[in-house]
Write an enzyme that holds these catalytic residues in place. Structure first.
Site, short mmCIF file in Angstrom:
data_model
loop_
_atom_site.label_atom_id
_atom_site.label_comp_id
_atom_site.label_asym_id
_atom_site.label_seq_id
_atom_site.Cartn_x
_atom_site.Cartn_y
_atom_site.Cartn_z
N GLU A 59 22.24 44.45 72.40
CA GLU A 59 21.05 43.73 72.84
C GLU A 59 20.79 42.42 72.09
O GLU A 59 19.62 42.06 71.91
CB GLU A 59 19.85 44.67 72.73
CG GLU A 59 19.47 45.10 71.30
CD GLU A 59 20.20 46.35 70.80
OE1 GLU A 59 21.30 46.63 71.29
OE2 GLU A 59 19.66 47.02 69.92
N HIS A 83 20.09 48.92 80.28
CA HIS A 83 19.85 49.44 78.93
C HIS A 83 19.58 48.29 77.97
O HIS A 83 18.56 48.27 77.27
CB HIS A 83 21.05 50.27 78.48
CG HIS A 83 20.94 50.79 77.08
ND1 HIS A 83 20.45 52.04 76.78
CD2 HIS A 83 21.24 50.21 75.89
CE1 HIS A 83 20.45 52.20 75.48
NE2 HIS A 83 20.93 51.10 74.90
N GLU A 84 20.48 47.33 77.95
CA GLU A 84 20.32 46.22 76.99
C GLU A 84 19.06 45.40 77.30
O GLU A 84 18.37 44.95 76.39
CB GLU A 84 21.56 45.32 76.97
CG GLU A 84 22.88 46.04 76.68
CD GLU A 84 22.86 47.00 75.51
OE1 GLU A 84 22.00 46.85 74.61
OE2 GLU A 84 23.69 47.94 75.50
N HIS A 143 16.04 46.90 75.82
CA HIS A 143 15.88 46.61 74.39
C HIS A 143 15.03 45.34 74.16
O HIS A 143 14.54 45.15 73.05
CB HIS A 143 17.25 46.38 73.74
CG HIS A 143 17.93 47.62 73.27
ND1 HIS A 143 17.37 48.49 72.37
CD2 HIS A 143 19.17 48.12 73.55
CE1 HIS A 143 18.24 49.48 72.12
NE2 HIS A 143 19.33 49.28 72.83
N GLU A 199 16.56 53.18 70.31
CA GLU A 199 17.47 53.68 71.36
C GLU A 199 16.81 54.74 72.25
O GLU A 199 17.10 54.81 73.44
CB GLU A 199 18.76 54.24 70.74
CG GLU A 199 19.58 53.19 69.98
CD GLU A 199 20.08 52.03 70.83
OE1 GLU A 199 20.08 52.12 72.08
OE2 GLU A 199 20.46 51.01 70.22
N ASP A 247 26.20 53.46 60.29
CA ASP A 247 27.33 53.64 61.21
C ASP A 247 27.93 55.05 61.10
O ASP A 247 28.46 55.58 62.06
CB ASP A 247 28.47 52.65 60.91
CG ASP A 247 28.20 51.26 61.48
OD1 ASP A 247 27.19 51.09 62.20
OD2 ASP A 247 29.00 50.34 61.21
N TYR A 274 19.62 58.49 71.24
CA TYR A 274 19.47 58.11 72.64
C TYR A 274 18.90 59.25 73.47
O TYR A 274 17.87 59.12 74.13
CB TYR A 274 20.84 57.73 73.23
CG TYR A 274 21.49 56.52 72.63
CD1 TYR A 274 22.04 56.56 71.35
CD2 TYR A 274 21.59 55.33 73.33
CE1 TYR A 274 22.67 55.44 70.79
CE2 TYR A 274 22.21 54.21 72.77
CZ TYR A 274 22.74 54.28 71.51
OH TYR A 274 23.35 53.19 70.96
#
Ligand code: BES
Ligand code: ZN
Length: 633
Positions: free
Chosen positions: A285, A306-307, A310, A329, A390, A398
């Protein structure tokens, strides 16, 4: 946005910067991109605001950055060199760059610090591609990925989502450049400077304050095509028409659909940028400019939805640290699925997205079901200092997140009741970085206006189980409208029960017609359901017949490829084909599960494939896959 907000103090465990003492309000970049040697050199000027009295030092995050000189600047003039030092590197957080200001600032004082530096070969944010890795084969290509904590390897900065700053940039480059900002010179619609081996200058402005992880750069032979009034697409010229076709139908509808569901879109433009297949994510995003992958059948437009979601959840309201990543998310996925239902004009397609997401979430919950890893099963993740987000990235944020919000919506009586709350939440926190606790405080203060609803929420929803619970399942069983999934379930059940029939019977029983009317997502749910059944290890013939009749190995759609490989690898088949596929893509969603599944049955093939092709992956993906295969750098 004028009302004074009182937020819980944040203490981001993934940064070493002293952002609580003094914080960046604006940064100005002056960069030269060297494609032949794969580095960026130049400077960043931080405009900083002291938040306390007695501040005499600024600490920035940095990672594998080479610092040349640091000076104080006033009214664009250098006024004196500053002392700095870089203590020993922390493995995941990098090197804390400590800059002495040479005097004590008072709360409210401003200071400008200019850092001259360059990136290095070990930069984890940048992916450098050779001409052979591009569509045309003619020019090099550069792209970045800063989320979660990689911006510090591109810019020495306060690399925490708690700090939001505007930015401006001047970039000198032989190839066209884009940033996550408005390009003021040359504007996208004007003719591009020629690619003539000379450096050309590009200027940018991002006038909305954003967290560092949304800063992005891309460079290469990039051309632009408008899609709608505020939407457009950037891609290599040879891919421009194909890419425009992929998104043309939906780009503008996505933005206006979201405006109806949430609040007006404040970012001005919404452009997509088609990145090479080595990009580690399906989308990202980055403000104003979303990298996206094209697959050729429009089946990936939900990534754009989705993006775009954001733009509100993540970019306007950001998590204050990665523990509250689900606010980005989970809310985004919840909103994206609302949009899908709205655009398809069919509420069943909203629920279908929840059904599709379930498999990956369950797999991830299982992956974290080990001592020392269970904190990854939580929605609100209790990170310890220095853990790289990460390492815990998964679909839990999500899907558990979106289901939690969906459960709250159902509890208060549906969308009509919940949507005004959604809007109120966005209005309240736009422009800020918030924690789960801030979200909860506002949630209860909003619902206290409606005592009946408040009572229902308190009685029916176990907030602690949703936010802090561990385990392999959601705290409650969600009921979905399965009308779009039923045919997929039935077909999977049919293969499951026919698995031990002889080949001739299987060939008679199944045919291409079974899936001819299926949408891509129905094929996906069929394969996911099959993957959830017992392994076909002892019924390999059934999988071979399935290939004969449906021909999934031939599909171009990577989402189908992924699910097909997961079913067949679990049965011990098609490791060679799967290995060939992961040499050509870099999206973590595909490469990680497929590498892991190959590794289960043919560990040597998995390692060999990775070692031979890792140079094609973005550094983030390289590290993660190496870890999965026990080849830690
Ligand atoms: N912001 C994420 C990608 C991300 C998250 C990068 C955390 C680094 C750290 C992006 O919005 C995303 O969720 N991408 C998904 C696609 C989406 C349709 C679910 C992906 O890459 O799979
Ligand atoms: Zn996302």
């Amino acid at each position: 946005m004028t009302e004074e907000l009182v937020l819980h103090p944040s203490d981001d465990p993934a940064t070493q910067s002293n952002y609580d003492d003094i914080a960046t309000t604006h940064l100005h970049l002056d960069w030269t991109v060297d494609f032949s040697q794969s580095f960026i050199r130049g400077s960043v000027v931080h405009s900083l605001l002291a938040k306390k009295n007695g501040i005499n030092q600024v600490v920035f995050d940095s990672s594998f950055i080479s610092i040349k000189r640091i000076v104080e600047v006033k009214d664009e003039k250098e006024i004196g060199e500053l002392k700095w030092h870089l203590p020993k590197r922390n493995k995941s957080m990098g090197s804390a760059l400590k800059v002495e200001l040479g005097r004590e600032l008072k709360k409210g004082d401003n200071v400008e610090v200019k850092i001259e530096y360059s990136t290095t070969d070990e930069c984890t944010a940048l992916g450098w591609l050779t001409p052979e890795q591009t569509d045309s084969g003619k020019y090099a290509f550069l792209y970045s990925q800063c989320q979660a904590i990689h911006c510090r390897s591109l810019i020495p900065c306060q690399d925490t989502p708690s700090v939001k700053a505007t930015y401006s940039a001047v970039v000198h480059s032989p190839l066209p450049i884009l940033l996550s900002a408005r390009r003021t010179s040359p504007p996208p619609s004007a003719p591009q400077p020629e690619i003539d081996g000379q450096l050309h200058t590009y200027k940018f402005e991002q006038s909305i304050a954003i967290p560092s992880y949304l800063i992005a750069i891309a460079g290469g032979e990039l051309a632009f095509k408008a899609l709608g009034e505020r939407t457009g697409i950037w891609a290599e010229p040879g891919m421009l028409e194909r890419s425009a076709w992929e998104f043309q139908e939906d780009a503008e509808k996505i933005v206006s659909g979201l405006e109806e569901l949430v609040t007006p879109y404040v970012w001005g433009r919404y452009d997509a940028l088609v990145l090479p297949a080595s990009f580690p994510y399906g989308g990202m995003e980055n403000a104003n400019l979303t990298p996206a992958l094209i697959v050729g059948d429009r089946s990936q437009v939900d990534v754009l939805g989705h993006e775009a979601s954001h733009s509100w959840h993540g970019n306007l309201i950001s998590c204050s640290d990665w523990a509250s990543f689900w606010l980005n998310e989970g809310w985004t996925t919840y909103t994206e699925r609302l949009l899908t239902g709205k655009l398809h004009g069919n509420p069943a397609s909203r629920d279908f997205e929840y059904i599709i997401g379930e498999k990956a979430m369950k797999d991830d919950l299982k992956r974290f079901d080990k001592d020392g890893l269970r904190f990854g099963q939580r929605l609100h993740i209790p990170y310890e200092k220095g853990v790289d987000p990460d390492d815990v990235y998964s679909s839990v944020a999500y899907d558990k997140g979106a289901n939690f919000l969906y459960c709250l919506e159902k509890t208060v009586g549906g969308l009509e009741v919940f949507n005004p709350y959604h809007k109120a939440f966005v209005k309240k926190f736009s422009g800020h970085s918030i924690s789960t606790q801030d979200w909860l405080d506002h949630f209860w203060s909003y619902w206290s206006q409606f005592p009946e609803k408040e009572k229902l929420l308190k009685e029916k929803v176990d907030f602690d189980a949703w936010l802090n619970g561990e385990g392999l399942d959601l705290p409650v069983k969600m009921e979905y409208d399965t009308s779009l999934a039923d045919a997929s379930y039935a077909l999977a059940a049919s293969w499951d029960s026919a698995r031990s029939l002889p080949r001739e019977e299987l060939v008679k029983k199944f045919s291409k017609a079974d899936i001819e009317k299926f949408q891509t997502n129905q094929v996906i749910v069929f394969l996911e359901t099959l993957a959830g059944k017992d392994s076909f290890e002892k019924n390999q013939e059934a999988i071979e017949v399935m290939e004969e009749v449906y021909g999934f190995l031939e599909t171009k759609n990577p989402e189908i490829k992924l699910r097909n490989f997961l079913v067949s690898l679990k049965a011990g088949l098609y490791a060679t084909e799967a290995a060939a596929f992961v040499r050509t893509v870099g999206r973590l969603k595909y490469v990680r599960p497929i590498y892991r599944a190959i590794f289960e049955i043919e560990p040597e093939l998995a390692k060999k494939t990775f070692l031979e092709s890792k140079h094609l992956l973005h550094p983030i993906a390289r590290t993660m896959v190496a870890r999965d295969l026990g080849l830690e750098k």
